[in-house]
Scaffold this active site. Sequence first.
Site, PDB file in Angstrom:
ATOM      1  N   ARG A  20      -3.099  20.287   4.552  1.00  0.00           N
ATOM      2  CA  ARG A  20      -4.295  20.652   3.768  1.00  0.00           C
ATOM      3  C   ARG A  20      -5.278  21.507   4.570  1.00  0.00           C
ATOM      4  O   ARG A  20      -5.971  22.342   3.990  1.00  0.00           O
ATOM      5  CB  ARG A  20      -5.027  19.389   3.312  1.00  0.00           C
ATOM      6  N   ARG A  64      10.080  15.999   5.470  1.00  0.00           N
ATOM      7  CA  ARG A  64       8.829  15.405   5.945  1.00  0.00           C
ATOM      8  C   ARG A  64       9.045  14.225   6.883  1.00  0.00           C
ATOM      9  O   ARG A  64       8.107  13.758   7.523  1.00  0.00           O
ATOM     10  CB  ARG A  64       7.997  14.968   4.745  1.00  0.00           C
ATOM     11  N   LYS A  66       3.508   5.791   5.937  1.00  0.00           N
ATOM     12  CA  LYS A  66       3.906   5.892   4.530  1.00  0.00           C
ATOM     13  C   LYS A  66       5.391   6.274   4.447  1.00  0.00           C
ATOM     14  O   LYS A  66       5.918   6.854   5.411  1.00  0.00           O
ATOM     15  CB  LYS A  66       3.026   6.904   3.782  1.00  0.00           C
ATOM     16  N   HIS A  67       6.080   5.935   3.374  1.00  0.00           N
ATOM     17  CA  HIS A  67       5.680   5.288   2.141  1.00  0.00           C
ATOM     18  C   HIS A  67       6.425   3.951   2.089  1.00  0.00           C
ATOM     19  O   HIS A  67       7.610   3.924   1.720  1.00  0.00           O
ATOM     20  CB  HIS A  67       6.039   6.127   0.923  1.00  0.00           C
ATOM     21  N   HIS A 118       6.578  11.252  -7.304  1.00  0.00           N
ATOM     22  CA  HIS A 118       5.480  11.925  -8.005  1.00  0.00           C
ATOM     23  C   HIS A 118       5.734  11.979  -9.510  1.00  0.00           C
ATOM     24  O   HIS A 118       4.798  12.159 -10.291  1.00  0.00           O
ATOM     25  CB  HIS A 118       5.293  13.353  -7.476  1.00  0.00           C
ATOM     26  N   ASP A 123      -0.165   4.423  -2.800  1.00  0.00           N
ATOM     27  CA  ASP A 123      -0.027   5.850  -3.011  1.00  0.00           C
ATOM     28  C   ASP A 123      -0.804   6.174  -4.288  1.00  0.00           C
ATOM     29  O   ASP A 123      -1.269   5.266  -4.998  1.00  0.00           O
ATOM     30  CB  ASP A 123       1.453   6.226  -3.130  1.00  0.00           C
TER      31      ASP A 123
END
Length: 403
Positions: A140, A197, A226-227, A239, A309
């Site tokens: 980000r 990831r 995570k996760h 998602h 999450d």
Amino acid sequence: MVIATAVIMGLSLSASAHGAVVGEGVSTRGAASGQLTAVGPRSDAPADEAGLGPQHRAAALVEQMSIEAQAASIVMGHIPTTDTAALRQYMGQGLGGFILMGANIPGDGAALTTITDALTVDPELPPLVAVDQEGGIVSRLPGDTYPASTTLKTSPAAETSAAFSARAALVADAGISVDFGTVADVTADPGSFIFGRALGTDPQSAADRVAAATTAQESLIASTLKHFPGHGAAPGDSHHAIPETAKTLEEWRASDAVPFVAGVDAGASVLMFGHLAYTAVDPAPASLSPRWHEIAREELGFDGVIVTDDLGMLQSSGIPEYADPVANAVIAVSAGTDLVLMIAGSTAETAGQITAGLSAAVDAGTLPEDRLAEAATRVMTLRLQSTAASAEWALCPDCEPAG
């Protein structure tokens, strides 16, 4: 309070205003261009007037709060704006945290700290400000040029330590106290959506890098694993669906659990539960499962903050029983979650609706009052820890570069 100053790869930061110093003792961490040395003792948080630590102080603060205020304090919300007035008004609801997404990130660092500063209504008790800064695929913040999972998974663990030390400094310098940045999932399948990831392709290699990343970050910010209990075993993207695996608890303990155990043992402050189901253990998503919360607390010994999450992901699954984020929040907290996160579909009203729903559940007896107080105390403890600073950080001129 002694202000902690860090200089990492050209970054200088004051932990009293931006970032967290979590843990105890004297530490040395790798940075990509050298080493960081902590000079002098550090404490987890400023003690209160009676000389008690952050957990006792947090419990005292929570005891004085109304049920509604406790409920608001365990909500981490989001609205997609850089309007500082709107952000301050939003956080005026008493929310425990805010997650920064792309729509909150301006082009330069100075403007970003203006935004993170605006999220703090009470300077004596800042909220948890979080970001998904894994580096690489999920990034980000501008300026994160440090190695990420795509290369770290095949590099020595020391390079993970160096990269996440620098990444933690970047995050802290922006006024962010929590990074949802350590992917403890493990898979060797390049077709898995989480493969790029993940920090390892087998349990032990992932564990080594997860531990290195956790230790490196915890000196400056609260790191997150995570996760949980592990996305690599459950094919599909959470998602948009509820990925499932038939892996048994015994199989999990020997595989997907290993990186999470390593991260917990390394001192991770936060554990994020995934919206995925190990059907042989519990058919419900782990984020809503009392059994998985019990495993995290009793088997892994995790005593930090458990966060969901994004609850909006459950809604996006299209499964009717998960269509209401307020109901999902109540079930998650009842199961053992401490902090509920809402991003997808979140409006300026959503966090308040979740707060009201949690309060109503206490009134109705479906959410035990002591469970809410326990969650609020854990979140409050982390908030107090995240304002603590009693170390001085500087580049060590005599240390060999890491990696």
